[in-house]
Design a protein around this motif. Structure first.
Motif: not given
Length: 274
Positions: A46, A74-78, A82, A106, A108, A110-111, A267
């Motif tokens: 990030m 990054w938390w959007q790539n867990l 990804a 971080w 997420a 919904d991870m 988030f």
């Protein structure tokens, strides 16, 4: 440089954070720090500066195996695919065959934490990572990772400084011999406004920032990664290693507010209290 051991890896307790350092400034900061004796460099996907950090690793005379390098996903790539894509991009930008720590930046909401950690471990098994870890995990998530999933977590990187307590989390991590890496250890430049720290600084012939860093670094299982762009700031942070606080100093620091959190994005997870 003092070190702490985790997952059979010796890690320098004081590192260089690079958040918000970009391009030439980042490249020069990393080179200067390495020349000064720093051997622990922290970056992240990030931060958008892995290229600059990688250039510095290539340009320094310090051998790669003497540098502890951390980066983060990054938390959007867990999701597993990804994570692999993000790791490959980070390693390519960093121009290295491996990273020492690869961390979940971080959690997420919904991870699938088990699947994410399993993916990190597979990358480790392939030789791309020496150890895996997490950032911004409160106590409940740490327990899930360590106890429920059984993952070999090498560190948890969280905001920690003289104005923000992490008593519950740190106690658990010390019990498990897992280092806590303190980011924003200088409270993002807010320390000078506290006269108590100024008095301690005068007592030790130091700065308020050095007192705050010394307080962190004397604790078991605590590392710190202050961002420092200039040579003067980097050298000043190193000076914290020479300060020895006494019980009176610690008592004064204990009375400072411990609820000042400065990094709290929308988030973020639900934080522990105290």
């Amino acid at each position: 440089m003092e070190t702490t051991k985790t997952q059979q890896i010796e890690v320098p307790k004081l590192g260089l954070g690079t958040f918000k350092l970009q391009g030439k400034d980042c490249h020069e900061a990393v080179l200067t720090a390495l020349a000064m004796g720093y051997r622990h460099i922290d970056t992240a996907e990030m931060y958008a500066n892995e290229d600059a950090v990688g250039d510095a690793l290539q340009d320094t005379d310090v051998p790669r195996d003497q540098i502890h390098l951390t980066t983060k996903v990054w938390w959007q790539n867990l999701a597993p695919d990804a994570i692999r894509k993000a790791f490959d991009q980070s390693r390519r930008k960093l121009k290295t065959d491996y990273v020492d720590f690869y961390l979940i930046h971080w959690p997420a909401p919904d991870m699938d934490l088990g699947a994410a950690l399993e993916t990190l471990l597979r990358i480790k098994d392939d030789g791309g990572i020496r150890a895996i870890g997490v950032c911004n995990f409160p106590l409940a998530l740490m327990k899930q990772a360590v106890e429920d999933i059984g993952a070999p977590i090498a560190c948890n990187q969280v905001e920690y400084h003289v104005l923000l307590g992490q008593t519950q989390l740190l106690g658990y991590m010390q019990d498990k011999c897992i280092p806590l890496t303190a980011y924003a250890p200088l409270a993002q430049g807010r320390l000078a406004s506290f006269p108590e720290l100024q008095l301690l600084a005068e007592k030790h012939g130091a700065t308020a920032a050095q007192i705050a860093l010394a307080w962190l670094l004397e604790q078991d299982c605590v590392m710190a990664i202050p961002k420092a762009r200039s040579e003067a700031s980097q050298r000043s942070n190193l000076g914290a290693l020479d300060i020895r606080l006494d019980q009176d100093d610690r008592a004064i620091i204990a009375k400072l507010p411990k609820d000042q959190r400065f990094v709290n994005p929308t988030f973020a997870p639900k934080w522990d209290v105290g």
